[in-house]
Design a protein around this motif. Structure first.
Motif, PDB file in Angstrom:
ATOM      1  N   LEU A   1       0.830  -1.210   0.000  1.00 45.16           N
ATOM      2  CA  LEU A   1       0.000   0.000   0.000  1.00 45.16           C
ATOM      3  C   LEU A   1       0.861   1.256   0.000  1.00 45.16           C
ATOM      4  N   GLU A   2       1.989   1.198   0.696  1.00 49.56           N
ATOM      5  CA  GLU A   2       2.897   2.349   0.730  1.00 49.56           C
ATOM      6  C   GLU A   2       3.506   2.608  -0.648  1.00 49.56           C
TER       7      GLU A   2
ATOM      8  N   ARG B   1       2.166   1.721  -3.524  1.00 49.70           N
ATOM      9  CA  ARG B   1       1.082   2.204  -4.397  1.00 49.70           C
ATOM     10  C   ARG B   1       0.827   3.687  -4.169  1.00 49.70           C
ATOM     11  N   ALA B   2       0.836   4.113  -2.908  1.00 53.46           N
ATOM     12  CA  ALA B   2       0.628   5.526  -2.603  1.00 53.46           C
ATOM     13  C   ALA B   2       1.760   6.373  -3.171  1.00 53.46           C
TER      14      ALA B   2
ATOM     15  N   SER C   1      -2.607   2.881  -9.509  1.00 51.23           N
ATOM     16  CA  SER C   1      -2.176   4.220  -9.127  1.00 51.23           C
ATOM     17  C   SER C   1      -2.643   5.259 -10.139  1.00 51.23           C
TER      18      SER C   1
ATOM     19  N   GLU D   1      -6.227   6.030  -9.459  1.00 51.83           N
ATOM     20  CA  GLU D   1      -6.397   6.889  -8.289  1.00 51.83           C
ATOM     21  C   GLU D   1      -6.134   8.344  -8.631  1.00 51.83           C
TER      22      GLU D   1
END
Length: 202
Positions: A33-34, A36-37, A134, A137
């Motif tokens: 998740l990190e 991807r962010a 990503s 998003e």
């Protein structure tokens, strides 16, 4: 029924290895998740940099520091002397180019190509990570919606290309192509955004 039984067996197998396995799995999910962010932030920053460079040349006319500060990616973004052929813009855009690399993760990121002579920019992204989530998003974010308006979209094979027009300057257009679904191949450019400013009558 069979799927439920198999899921139950998998859970029992995981639990039987104790808390260490659970902690490791949780850490792996957190790391994913990190990353991807970071990939989302990197693309958002690259598109912000593209817009600033073309529409607000005062941000870089006196040197790169104000420009980098406005982009807001910190040490993740830096100028480089050259980039691979796959990251180069079309031949017609290869004048006075400046190259920026955005290292969003150890194995994936973006390249931004701009020009001192032409109002153009290109962003390419790739690496050993799936960039499609990503990209989705970023396109769904309020910041992007405030800057760009969608005008057209087309799918070809496993790629989808969307044309956007700047809300600030309607003669500034961008075409952004990316994988249509998660799980794209890692051995190619996964996302490419090409933007140019062409005032009416020129």
């Amino acid at each position: 029924m069979r799927r439920n039984v198999m899921m139950g067996l998998a859970f029992v197998a995981l639990a039987s290895h104790g808390p260490m396995r659970a902690v490791a799995a949780e850490r792996e999910v957190g790391d994913a998740l990190e990353v991807r962010a970071a990939l989302s932030d990197g693309l958002a920053g690259a598109l912000r940099a593209c817009r600033l460079w073309v529409l607000h040349p005062d941000t870089w006319a006196a040197g790169p520091e104000p420009f980098l500060k406005d982009v807001g990616l910190g040490d993740a973004m830096g100028q480089v002397r050259s980039v691979a052929d796959v990251n180069q813009p079309p031949e017609a855009w290869r004048e006075g180019n400046v190259y920026w690399r955005i290292n969003s993760s150890p194995d994936a990121g973006y390249v931004l190509v701009v020009s001192h002579r032409m109002p153009i920019c290109q962003v390419t992204g790739g690496g050993d990570a799936d960039l499609q989530p990503s990209v989705g998003e970023v396109l769904a974010s309020p910041e992007f919606a405030e800057a760009w308006r969608e005008v057209d979209e087309a799918t070809r094979g496993d790629m989808v290309s969307t044309t956007f027009v700047s809300r600030e300057e309607p003669d500034f257009t961008m075409v952004l192509s990316r994988a249509a679904a998660p799980g794209a191949r890692r051995d190619r450019v996964q996302v490419i955004a090409s933007a140019s400013f062409a005032p009416a009558g020129e």
